[in-house]
Scaffold this motif. Structure first.
Motif, PDB file in Angstrom:
ATOM      1  N   LEU A  12      14.540  44.962 -13.376  1.00 44.96           N
ATOM      2  CA  LEU A  12      15.808  44.318 -12.491  1.00 44.96           C
ATOM      3  C   LEU A  12      16.393  45.468 -11.909  1.00 44.96           C
ATOM      4  N   LEU A  13      16.814  46.441 -12.624  1.00 48.33           N
ATOM      5  CA  LEU A  13      17.554  47.721 -11.991  1.00 48.33           C
ATOM      6  C   LEU A  13      16.749  48.458 -11.062  1.00 48.33           C
ATOM      7  N   GLN A  14      15.421  48.480 -11.209  1.00 49.04           N
ATOM      8  CA  GLN A  14      14.520  49.093 -10.277  1.00 49.04           C
ATOM      9  C   GLN A  14      14.626  48.254  -8.938  1.00 49.04           C
ATOM     10  N   ILE A  15      14.815  46.823  -8.849  1.00 47.95           N
ATOM     11  CA  ILE A  15      14.911  46.219  -7.699  1.00 47.95           C
ATOM     12  C   ILE A  15      16.165  46.489  -6.891  1.00 47.95           C
ATOM     13  N   LEU A  16      17.324  46.656  -7.835  1.00 50.51           N
ATOM     14  CA  LEU A  16      18.729  46.984  -7.175  1.00 50.51           C
ATOM     15  C   LEU A  16      18.580  48.199  -6.386  1.00 50.51           C
ATOM     16  N   ARG A  17      17.727  49.347  -7.198  1.00 46.83           N
ATOM     17  CA  ARG A  17      17.879  50.601  -6.688  1.00 46.83           C
ATOM     18  C   ARG A  17      16.963  50.910  -5.677  1.00 46.83           C
ATOM     19  N   SER A  18      15.614  50.366  -5.741  1.00 50.16           N
ATOM     20  CA  SER A  18      14.797  50.520  -4.470  1.00 50.16           C
ATOM     21  C   SER A  18      15.220  49.713  -3.475  1.00 50.16           C
ATOM     22  N   ASP A  19      15.713  48.679  -3.610  1.00 50.62           N
ATOM     23  CA  ASP A  19      16.085  47.676  -2.266  1.00 50.62           C
ATOM     24  C   ASP A  19      17.398  48.328  -1.599  1.00 50.62           C
ATOM     25  N   CYS A  27      21.082  38.153 -12.514  1.00 51.95           N
ATOM     26  CA  CYS A  27      20.255  38.036 -13.907  1.00 51.95           C
ATOM     27  C   CYS A  27      20.717  39.244 -14.638  1.00 51.95           C
ATOM     28  N   LEU A  28      20.980  40.380 -14.212  1.00 51.02           N
ATOM     29  CA  LEU A  28      21.630  41.558 -15.194  1.00 51.02           C
ATOM     30  C   LEU A  28      22.797  41.167 -15.460  1.00 51.02           C
ATOM     31  N   LEU A  72      27.221  48.820 -17.873  1.00 50.35           N
ATOM     32  CA  LEU A  72      27.551  50.470 -17.496  1.00 50.35           C
ATOM     33  C   LEU A  72      26.545  50.984 -16.362  1.00 50.35           C
ATOM     34  N   LYS A  73      25.441  50.638 -16.458  1.00 51.69           N
ATOM     35  CA  LYS A  73      24.517  50.872 -15.477  1.00 51.69           C
ATOM     36  C   LYS A  73      24.497  50.154 -14.135  1.00 51.69           C
ATOM     37  N   VAL A  74      24.884  48.932 -14.092  1.00 50.16           N
ATOM     38  CA  VAL A  74      25.276  48.334 -13.068  1.00 50.16           C
ATOM     39  C   VAL A  74      26.428  48.757 -12.229  1.00 50.16           C
ATOM     40  N   VAL A  75      27.534  49.143 -13.200  1.00 48.31           N
ATOM     41  CA  VAL A  75      28.961  49.473 -12.354  1.00 48.31           C
ATOM     42  C   VAL A  75      28.354  51.039 -11.932  1.00 48.31           C
ATOM     43  N   GLU A  76      27.399  51.847 -12.375  1.00 54.57           N
ATOM     44  CA  GLU A  76      27.258  53.226 -11.947  1.00 54.57           C
ATOM     45  C   GLU A  76      26.407  52.731 -10.620  1.00 54.57           C
TER      46      GLU A  76
END
Length: 828
Positions: free
Chosen positions: A412-419, A439-440, A452-456
């Motif tokens: 899911l983090l990969q989707i955020l970053r790649s998109d 979802c995250l 914390l990763k989402v805030v980053e």
């Protein structure tokens, strides 16, 4: 997309152990013959029942215990047989089996039934009782009540026949010689069986909750649920009419009732694939079914959300690859409050059953990259009994592998970053990004490292996306997750997305490419019996469903922060602290809660100043939210509502502080790194930019902020460093909000400057002393200044208080002090 963890492997956990034991029986070093091991059933406690062909060429039945990692022989037949169904009672004293008998060849001349169902005493191995000898398939399943294993002398067995009926056997037991357990009055066993269902065409067993779902049809299809209780009683607790094709079932279908290796269903004969999922924690129930591909190359699947009083029908367009694959039905996988609809190599649809209003809160993925985290074919997988605590388990029957499955946060983090890096027109990637973000935050947000990763990620992507504000979404979604746990009644009244604050939701978020969705409201479930008779989950589901119906009928049940815009703007225009007194009590309650929480390392020193305006905003928010909850959820009671509201606003302030501290940690800044003495670096600029984005996002939502820094020496330097980086017009506005001597001096200086410029323009006055040698250009003759201010102050507006006269003496002293500073006689 999924994190898969292997829990059981037939070769590793069973076959290798059997080979060693068979080798010892045959007295050889290694027994190399194929033992033909087959999984038969998975019981409620996770025990795996299996059969195998032993060294003596007979069929045996064993059990693998996942707790002890040990295998146990349960029973040995005197010849090879075909076990089509098997179940073991909880006390391990009885074994029920159905045998598929060979009626071809020479056996065809004998009067033999197609299926023989036996009840066998195995503690120790003793008598065998024939329960059924019929010409149709029969499934057997013991009930597993919560009783003491050693003291239980009664077992209960379900027998489900392909002819469309279900019998319940009550098996009384007795102990002989202190240890032998035998059936009492076996001759009366079949005569006392209780017929609990007739004329069903589909049945599903839920071992974890001890429920049997059956589908019957007369003039319409009706889904029934029979609940079995610990006191050995059962009751039909639920009925629901389903709109299915008339020819939906050519043969009776069994779901989660073991594995028959001698009966193969042809995929083209399966017109409907259906499964029911419940979630105790969510008080939710979903009925999922699919219809195969049509001539239009469309796959249709329906998810009935009983707890939301609605049904959603999805139609997905598929290409030639899907037609050529031979896959006719998707796999339904429940993970938390998500239902995953998976068709190998075609699509994966993660349906959000909690926030189902908008499609963009459900994740839809397509293409060859769609997989479950391993090369598994969806038609080869079976979803095992779901446990709210341990999650879902997937069985690949061919290999005998059982895996636990959960959503992958890394994916899911990969989707955020790649998109975020992709450049797609018209916000095409925004729905995927929004669904992944939700979802995250809501489903997985209890993990502080993940948060914390989402805030980053927010810090790295500060610019607002085309269709939504990611900081607003972070705040509202996180608050929703935190407060949802307090009471399930809040899910329809609290905001969880900034999209509901928009006058019009962007078109790209209202649809999913390649997916058509139609929603039907009011599905009319029938909870059998009075509310006082329903227990546990069913009583809670009934309450949840009825509350949803009431709120759906109400106007604007969901709280919108923008509804308080008028009151918010009024407070912003008021400068007197006395005007905020009505909200002070609410603010005290909120800040007292904040003070009791652990503030970690206190990197950002908030909650310290008497910030009257922010305190007023806090109190106003409490007032309006309390009023809203009292209107729509009065059954919660005023005391609980007051506690919920106070905690909601307190969590809001804490969340903003947490965002700031996470940014401080990301850029490795100290508690007071921003200062006036040095030039700001990239890290300081990034944090400052993030603070401005939080300010912008919260203001547009009318959300209060934590009271800012106090006026300690270190914090003053921090404030000055912030002011130094602001454009001059904004700087002057901040001065009017900051109660500090420097602010007063700046306001006075600007006021005097404006008065003199106006007077000079009107009277043509020019300072004669400016051309004299030795005089300083910025020196203002104090005597003349005081006289001039006295003459015109009655006509001017006080910058500190619009309706009161300016204090000429204060202005004179301020101007004198500024003059001395400019001349170098005083230090600032």
């Amino acid at each position: 997309m999924l994190k898969l963890k292997e829990q059981f492997d037939l070769q590793r956990d069973v076959v290798f152990d059997l080979l060693k034991k068979e080798a010892s029986v045959c007295r050889v070093k290694e027994y190399s013959e194929d033992v033909d091991t087959r999984i038969l059933n998975i019981e409620r406690d996770g025990s795996v029942l299996y059969s195998w062909k032993g060294a003596t060429v007979t069929t045996r039945i064993g059990k693998y215990d996942p707790n002890t990692k040990q295998n146990k022989l349960l029973y040995t037949f005197d010849k090879q047989v075909c076990v089509s169904s098997c179940s073991l009672n909880k006390e391990e004293t009885l074994l029920a089996v159905s045998l598929a008998q060979n009626t071809s060849g020479q056996e065809r001349l004998k009067p033999i039934s197609k299926c023989l169902t036996l009840l066998i005493e195995i503690h120790p191995i003793n008598n065998t009782k024939v329960l059924k000898a019929v010409d149709c398939r029969v499934k057997v399943q013991f009930l597993h009540q919560e009783t003491e294993a050693k003291s239980a002398l009664e077992s209960h067995l379900l027998l489900l026949a392909e002819d469309g009926y279900v019998d319940l056997y009550h098996v009384l037991l007795s102990k002989h010689e202190g240890y032998r357990v035998v059936i009492s009055n076996p001759e009366r066993l079949t005569r006392t069986a209780e017929r609990i269902v007739e004329d069903f065409c589909w049945a599903q067993w839920d071992g974890h909750t001890q429920r049997l779902y059956c589908l019957t049809r007369k003039d319409k299809f009706v889904l029934r649920c029979i609940q079995f209780y610990p006191n050995q009683s059962c009751d039909t607790v639920f009925e629901l009419v389903l709109k299915l094709p008339a020819n939906a079932f050519h043969t009776v279908r069994f779901v989660s009732l073991g594995f028959d290796h001698y009966h193969v269903e042809k995929p083209e004969q399966e017109l409907i694939r259906m499964q029911v999922f419940t979630n105790q924690n969510e008080r939710s129930m979903c009925v999922c079914y699919s219809q195969p591909l049509t001539d239009k190359r469309e796959l249709t699947y329906v998810v009935v959300l009983v707890h939301k009083d609605c049904s959603k029908r999805f139609r997905v367009s598929l290409g030639n690859d899907a037609l050529n694959s031979g896959l006719l039905h998707p796999l339904f996988i429940p993970i938390g409050y998500y239902i995953l609809v998976y068709l190998q190599g075609c699509f994966l649809h993660c349906i959000n059953t909690r926030q189902q209003e908008l499609l963009c809160h459900s994740l839809f993925l397509t293409g060859q990259d769609v997989n479950l985290g391993a090369q598994l074919q969806s038609d080869a997988l079976t979803v095992m009994h779901k446990d709210d605590e341990t999650g879902v388990r997937l069985l690949e029957l061919a290999s005998g592998s059982i895996r636990t499955a959960e959503l992958s946060p890394a994916y899911l983090l990969q989707i955020l970053r790649s998109d975020a890096r992709a450049r797609c027109p018209s916000g095409r990637t925004d729905p995927r990004r929004l669904a992944a973000l939700h979802c995250l935050l809501v489903f997985m947000g209890d993990d502080p490292k993940l948060e914390l990763k989402v805030v980053e990620w927010l810090c790295d992507n500060m610019n607002t996306f085309e269709s939504f504000d990611q900081i607003q979404e972070f705040i509202l979604a996180s608050l929703f997750r935190i407060c949802y746990k307090k009471s399930l009644g809040l899910d329809k009244v609290l905001p969880y997305s900034c999209l509901f604050e928009k006058k019009e939701v962007p078109a790209c978020l209202l649809e999913l490419r390649g997916v058509l969705c139609t929603t039907e409201l009011r599905i009319v479930p029938d909870f059998k019996g009075k509310a006082t008779r329903l227990q546990g989950f069913w009583a809670e589901l009934q309450w949840n469903t009825e509350r949803t119906k009431c709120l759906n009928a109400a106007s604007n049940p969901r709280y919108r922060t923008s509804h308080i815009r008028a009151d918010w703007d009024k407070l912003r225009s008021e400068s007197k602290a006395s005007s905020h007194v009505n909200h002070l009590e609410n603010t005290k309650k909120v800040l007292s809660v904040v003070d009791t929480w652990c503030l970690d390392k206190k990197l950002v020193p908030l909650f310290q100043e008497e910030d009257h305006q922010q305190r007023a905003f806090i109190g106003l928010t409490v007032d309006k939210l309390r009023e809203h909850l009292n209107r729509y959820l009065p059954q919660l009671g005023k005391k609980k509502i007051d506690s919920l509201v106070v905690n909601y606003v307190a969590k809001l302030l804490e969340l903003i502080r947490h965002m700031l501290e996470s940014a401080w940690l990301k850029y490795k800044l100290g508690p007071h790194v921003l200062c006036l003495a040095t030039k700001g670096g990239p890290a300081e600029w990034a944090v400052f930019h993030f603070m401005l984005r939080i300010l912008e996002s919260t203001q547009s939502l009318c959300l209060p902020l934590p009271p800012d820094l106090d006026n300690s020496e270190a914090n003053e330097r921090l404030k000055f460093s912030v002011l130094k980086r602001l454009p001059e017009p904004m700087e002057q506005r901040i001065y009017h909000m900051w109660d500090h001597p420097v602010s007063s001096a700046s306001i006075s200086r600007e006021y005097v400057k404006a008065l003199l410029e106006k007077h000079s323009k009107n009277k043509g006055f020019v300072f004669a002393g400016q051309d004299k040698p030795g005089s300083r250009p910025e020196f203002l003759p104090l005597t003349y200044l005081a006289k001039m201010l006295s003459d015109i102050e009655s006509q001017a507006l006080n910058p500190f208080e619009e309706k009161e006269n300016v204090d000429a003496r204060f202005v004179e002293e301020s101007a004198l002090m500024q003059t001395l500073i400019h001349l170098g006689f005083e230090e600032k």
